[in-house]
Design an enzyme around this catalytic site. Structure first.
Site, PDB file in Angstrom:
ATOM      1  CG  ASP A  80     109.252  48.881  -8.273  1.00 33.56           C
ATOM      2  OD1 ASP A  80     108.770  47.802  -8.654  1.00 33.56           O
ATOM      3  OD2 ASP A  80     109.102  49.343  -7.123  1.00 33.56           O
TER       4      ASP A  80
ATOM      5  NE  ARG B  98     105.024  45.076 -10.698  1.00 30.81           N
ATOM      6  CZ  ARG B  98     105.922  45.536  -9.812  1.00 30.81           C
ATOM      7  NH1 ARG B  98     106.393  46.774  -9.906  1.00 30.81           N
ATOM      8  NH2 ARG B  98     106.374  44.745  -8.866  1.00 30.81           N
TER       9      ARG B  98
HETATM   10  C1  LIG Z   1     101.666  45.909  -8.144  1.00 25.07           C
HETATM   11  C2  LIG Z   1     101.872  47.270  -8.687  1.00 25.07           C
HETATM   12  C3  LIG Z   1     103.152  47.704  -8.979  1.00 25.07           C
HETATM   13  C4  LIG Z   1     103.362  48.969  -9.520  1.00 25.07           C
HETATM   14  N1  LIG Z   1     104.633  49.340  -9.892  1.00 25.07           N
HETATM   15  C5  LIG Z   1     104.811  50.530 -10.490  1.00 25.07           C
HETATM   16  C6  LIG Z   1     106.084  50.912 -11.021  1.00 25.07           C
HETATM   17  O1  LIG Z   1     107.082  50.177 -10.964  1.00 25.07           O
HETATM   18  N2  LIG Z   1     106.191  52.125 -11.601  1.00 25.07           N
HETATM   19  C7  LIG Z   1     105.117  52.973 -11.709  1.00 25.07           C
HETATM   20  O2  LIG Z   1     105.254  54.063 -12.277  1.00 25.07           O
HETATM   21  N3  LIG Z   1     103.916  52.651 -11.200  1.00 25.07           N
HETATM   22  C8  LIG Z   1     103.727  51.460 -10.605  1.00 25.07           C
HETATM   23  N4  LIG Z   1     102.488  51.137 -10.127  1.00 25.07           N
HETATM   24  C9  LIG Z   1     101.435  52.182 -10.003  1.00 25.07           C
HETATM   25  C10 LIG Z   1     100.613  52.314 -11.271  1.00 25.07           C
HETATM   26  O3  LIG Z   1     101.401  52.836 -12.302  1.00 25.07           O
HETATM   27  C11 LIG Z   1      99.417  53.253 -11.037  1.00 25.07           C
HETATM   28  O4  LIG Z   1      99.884  54.518 -10.662  1.00 25.07           O
HETATM   29  C12 LIG Z   1      98.445  52.778  -9.967  1.00 25.07           C
HETATM   30  O5  LIG Z   1      98.273  51.391  -9.996  1.00 25.07           O
HETATM   31  C13 LIG Z   1      97.072  53.444 -10.179  1.00 25.07           C
HETATM   32  O6  LIG Z   1      96.499  53.084 -11.401  1.00 25.07           O
HETATM   33  P1  LIG Z   1      95.354  51.950 -11.498  1.00 25.07           P
HETATM   34  O7  LIG Z   1      95.379  51.439 -12.884  1.00 25.07           O
HETATM   35  O8  LIG Z   1      95.579  50.934 -10.443  1.00 25.07           O
HETATM   36  O9  LIG Z   1      93.990  52.650 -11.209  1.00 25.07           O
HETATM   37  P2  LIG Z   1      93.559  54.265 -11.050  1.00 25.07           P
HETATM   38  O10 LIG Z   1      93.916  54.887 -12.358  1.00 25.07           O
HETATM   39  O11 LIG Z   1      94.120  54.770  -9.784  1.00 25.07           O
HETATM   40  O12 LIG Z   1      92.034  54.070 -10.917  1.00 25.07           O
HETATM   41  C14 LIG Z   1      91.198  53.789 -12.035  1.00 25.07           C
HETATM   42  C15 LIG Z   1      89.883  53.158 -11.574  1.00 25.07           C
HETATM   43  O13 LIG Z   1      90.161  51.935 -10.895  1.00 25.07           O
HETATM   44  C16 LIG Z   1      89.234  51.719  -9.869  1.00 25.07           C
HETATM   45  N5  LIG Z   1      89.930  51.720  -8.566  1.00 25.07           N
HETATM   46  C17 LIG Z   1      91.178  52.153  -8.322  1.00 25.07           C
HETATM   47  N6  LIG Z   1      91.497  52.006  -7.018  1.00 25.07           N
HETATM   48  C18 LIG Z   1      90.409  51.491  -6.435  1.00 25.07           C
HETATM   49  C19 LIG Z   1      90.102  51.133  -5.106  1.00 25.07           C
HETATM   50  N7  LIG Z   1      90.999  51.262  -4.106  1.00 25.07           N
HETATM   51  N8  LIG Z   1      88.874  50.650  -4.856  1.00 25.07           N
HETATM   52  C20 LIG Z   1      87.958  50.526  -5.846  1.00 25.07           C
HETATM   53  N9  LIG Z   1      88.184  50.858  -7.129  1.00 25.07           N
HETATM   54  C21 LIG Z   1      89.391  51.320  -7.424  1.00 25.07           C
HETATM   55  C22 LIG Z   1      88.257  52.860  -9.959  1.00 25.07           C
HETATM   56  O14 LIG Z   1      87.232  52.477 -10.832  1.00 25.07           O
HETATM   57  C23 LIG Z   1      89.097  53.957 -10.600  1.00 25.07           C
HETATM   58  O15 LIG Z   1      88.323  54.952 -11.220  1.00 25.07           O
HETATM   59  C24 LIG Z   1     102.247  49.848  -9.672  1.00 25.07           C
HETATM   60  C25 LIG Z   1     100.959  49.421  -9.384  1.00 25.07           C
HETATM   61  C26 LIG Z   1     100.756  48.146  -8.921  1.00 25.07           C
HETATM   62  C27 LIG Z   1      99.360  47.704  -8.661  1.00 25.07           C
END
Ligand SMILES: Cc1cc2nc3c(=O)[nH]c(=O)nc-3n(C[C@H](O)[C@H](O)[C@H](O)COP(=O)(O)OP(=O)(O)OC[C@H]3O[C@@H](n4cnc5c(N)ncnc54)[C@H](O)[C@@H]3O)c2cc1C
Length: 280
Positions: A108, A158
């Site tokens: 991560d 990733r």
């Molecule tokens: C598998 C995985 C591993 C990760 N590993 C790391 C890591 O190693 N380091 C790190 O810094 N971060 C990590 N992250 C977190 C990542 O960096 C983001 O902080 C997190 O995923 C939120 O960003 P997002 O792009 O998913 O959407 P957001 O920016 O949270 O949301 C954007 C839009 O997506 C849609 N959306 C989001 N959530 C939902 C929901 N629950 N239901 C419906 N619509 C929704 C909505 O339209 C929203 O406006 C990881 C995320 C994932 C999925």
């Protein structure tokens, strides 16, 4: 009642590795893969780093045959902030067990003070291991270069937005710009990356990935989507139904507060969900 049950059970599979494995089995039955993460970060004593290392090895051994032995680890819990040698020794030990078990370990990415060090340790490990991958955060200014370098090296990436609050000197602050940077990096990875993972719940970026892959004739088998346990469960089933690979990040353990806090900060709906559960 246990505080995990009251607050965080939507986002965290449970306190014990067996809870996570059971969640992995439920996902497997739906055609969804998992990566398991024993929660914990920022460990500053050697004993605790050793315990975190042993716990990661135990999870790899516990995952039953038939389920991919895929774990995610935070190197700050394995001694990264104590010494490079200790961290390398601990993570190499985990990679040895993963290798023996046919498993894969994703490192991560944490806050920007650890970005370069994480990449340095990763490159060192890659000289000896093929079963390790990295995470790159699209919001950081440096990431397009890191993505191109990873493609050149044949590293498994990733791609995510980045969950840590970073200053403007280091990272984009505007969501529109972050999305644009994410899509640009995802396109590079889809074109030439080694089985990249597109980790987002953002529909705009999921749709862009699907459209780009179709336009460029990138087969669905050449990449995977990743999402977090508990978020957008209906969308998981649609992606699998449409023939995409999907992996869910399944966190577990007693040190769930920082992870839980990051999820609440990201999305107002997550806070409302928790409050509804608390008052129910
Ligand atoms: C598998 C995985 C591993 C990760 N590993 C790391 C890591 O190693 N380091 C790190 O810094 N971060 C990590 N992250 C977190 C990542 O960096 C983001 O902080 C997190 O995923 C939120 O960003 P997002 O792009 O998913 O959407 P957001 O920016 O949270 O949301 C954007 C839009 O997506 C849609 N959306 C989001 N959530 C939902 C929901 N629950 N239901 C419906 N619509 C929704 C909505 O339209 C929203 O406006 C990881 C995320 C994932 C999925």
């Amino acid at each position: 009642m246990n505080p995990l049950t009251i607050f965080a059970s939507r986002f965290v599979a449970g306190e014990k590795p067996q809870d996570a494995v059971r969640a992995g089995e439920r996902l497997h039955a739906k055609g969804i893969k998992a990566t398991f993460d024993k929660l914990g970060e920022d460990v500053l004593d050697e004993g605790a780093a050793k315990r975190a290392t042993d716990a990661a090895k135990d999870v790899l051994r516990l995952i039953p045959a038939g389920i991919e032995r895929n774990i995610s680890i935070k190197m700050s819990s394995m001694g990264q902030e104590i010494s490079r040698d200790l961290c390398l020794e601990n993570v190499s030990g985990i990679l040895d067990v993963a290798k023996e078990k046919g498993g894969f370990v994703r490192l991560d990415m944490e806050g920007s003070k650890l970005t370069q060090d994480t990449l340095d340790v990763f490159h060192e490990l890659r000289k000896r291991y093929d079963n390790v991958g990295i995470v790159l955060q699209a919001s950081l200014h440096r990431t397009a270069d890191d993505v191109r370098e990873a493609v050149r090296r044949g590293d498994r990436v990733r791609l995510c937005k980045g969950a840590y609050r970073e200053p403007s000197a280091v990272a984009l602050q505007d969501m529109g710009e972050i999305r644009k940077a994410f899509a640009a990096c995802a396109h590079i990875l889809l074109d030439a990356g080694r089985y990249p993972a597109v980790a987002t719940h953002d529909e705009e970026l999921i749709s862009d990935t699907i459209a780009y892959a179709a336009a460029q004739k990138v087969a669905a088998s050449r990449f995977e989507f990743q999402m977090l346990y508990g978020l957008r469960r209906r969308r998981w089933e649609e992606l699998v139904r449409d023939g995409y690979n999907l992996r869910i990040y399944v966190p577990f353990g007693t040190h769930w507060i920082p992870y839980f806090y990051r999820r609440l900060r990201e999305r107002r709906e997550n806070v409302l969900f928790v409050l509804r559960n608390v008052f129910r």
